[in-house]
Write an enzyme that holds these catalytic residues in place. Structure first.
Site, PDB file in Angstrom:
ATOM      1  CD  GLU A  53      -3.260  -0.937   2.388  1.00 31.89           C
ATOM      2  OE1 GLU A  53      -2.836  -0.163   3.308  1.00 31.89           O
ATOM      3  OE2 GLU A  53      -4.013  -1.477   2.131  1.00 31.89           O
ATOM      4  CG  ASP A  64      -3.176   8.105   8.232  1.00 31.68           C
ATOM      5  OD1 ASP A  64      -3.103   7.062   8.719  1.00 31.68           O
ATOM      6  OD2 ASP A  64      -3.330   8.709   7.322  1.00 31.68           O
TER       7      ASP A  64
END
Length: 271
Positions: A53, A64
């Site tokens: 990824e 995040d």
């Protein structure tokens, strides 16, 4: 039950045709020099990463945690641009399937059609917009379909049953079920039974593979979650090691997670 669309066949098949769950490893583009990055990709692949990824750096990655946020900012400080990301994707794709992780900010900046088209040309198998706005979903779905890319979809754990059908209908490649209600980098306890119930809900409305990440912080936890999913994604532990310059630690981590996903009697890694 929904069936995967034709464009999802390549990515979905990569997860279905396995004896055990795939291991996805997240790498933010631009974290290091391109030469070091390529060596890192070699290591990740060799140690058991089935899917890479690649994250496109943004200034405010709202989903995040601090480790990946800092890695993105470091990439931006290094001057990472879309052409740099495309080179990362191209090299990673020489190792195996690549899913690009992006925020809508990037798609809006470059244009959804252009972003999808150029990532496909670089070798990406799919692109997941982590914060895809509902109002932009049809635009994005059209862009990835035109580019013949898969569009994996992150499905929040609090999604109501009546919302699952339209959300999953628009997805292809895989459905991403967060293991924890948190930003990336979470290291606390994970309710495996609740995750099991959620994955069953997803499978009740879609035939797409289900992968899980966010909070799968140890190989032991990955081993507990493995029977529930078709793939496990790890990011923060590996990014933390790479950001500190410790590629050997990242190598050991990936190897440990890969081993945890394999049956005890199976010493091989699926290619």
């Amino acid at each position: 039950m929904l069936n995967a669309s034709p464009i999802s066949d390549e990515l979905a098949s990569a997860l279905r045709n396995r004896r055990y769950p795939a291991l996805g490893v997240f790498l933010p583009a631009g974290l290091t020099s391109s030469r070091t990055e390529r060596r890192t990709l070699d290591v990740l692949s060799r140690q058991g990463a089935d899917v890479i990824e690649v994250g496109i750096p943004v200034a405010d990655p709202v989903l995040d945690g601090p480790v990946i946020t800092a890695a993105y900012r470091r990439g931006l400080d290094r001057g990472t641009t879309l052409p740099d990301v495309l080179r990362t994707v191209e090299y990673a794709a020489s190792k195996g399937p690549v899913v690009v992780m992006a925020y809508w900010e990037t798609a809006a900046q470059y244009g959804p059609a252009r972003l999808a088209r150029e990532l496909k040309a670089a070798g990406a198998s799919g692109v997941m917009i982590a914060d895809l706005p509902a109002a932009q979903a049809s635009t994005w779905n059209r862009a990835v379909a035109d580019a013949a890319l898969s569009a994996p979809r992150l499905v929040p754990r609090d999604t109501r049953q009546k919302q699952l059908f339209p959300l999953c209908t628009a997805a292809s490649g895989w459905l991403y079920a967060p293991a924890a209600h948190s930003r990336t980098g979470y290291q606390g306890p994970v309710d495996v039974e609740a995750l099991a119930e959620f994955t069953q809900r997803l499978r009740s409305v879609s035939s797409l593979p289900v992968v899980s990440g966010v909070g799968i912080s140890t190989p032991e936890l990955a081993q507990h979650i493995a029977p529930l999913v078709d793939g496990v994604v790890i990011g923060t532990p590996v990014v933390r090691a790479l950001a500190s310059g410790n590629r050997h630690e990242a190598e050991v981590l990936v190897s440990g997670f890969a081993a945890a996903l394999r049956p005890a009697t199976d010493g091989t890694v699926d290619g």
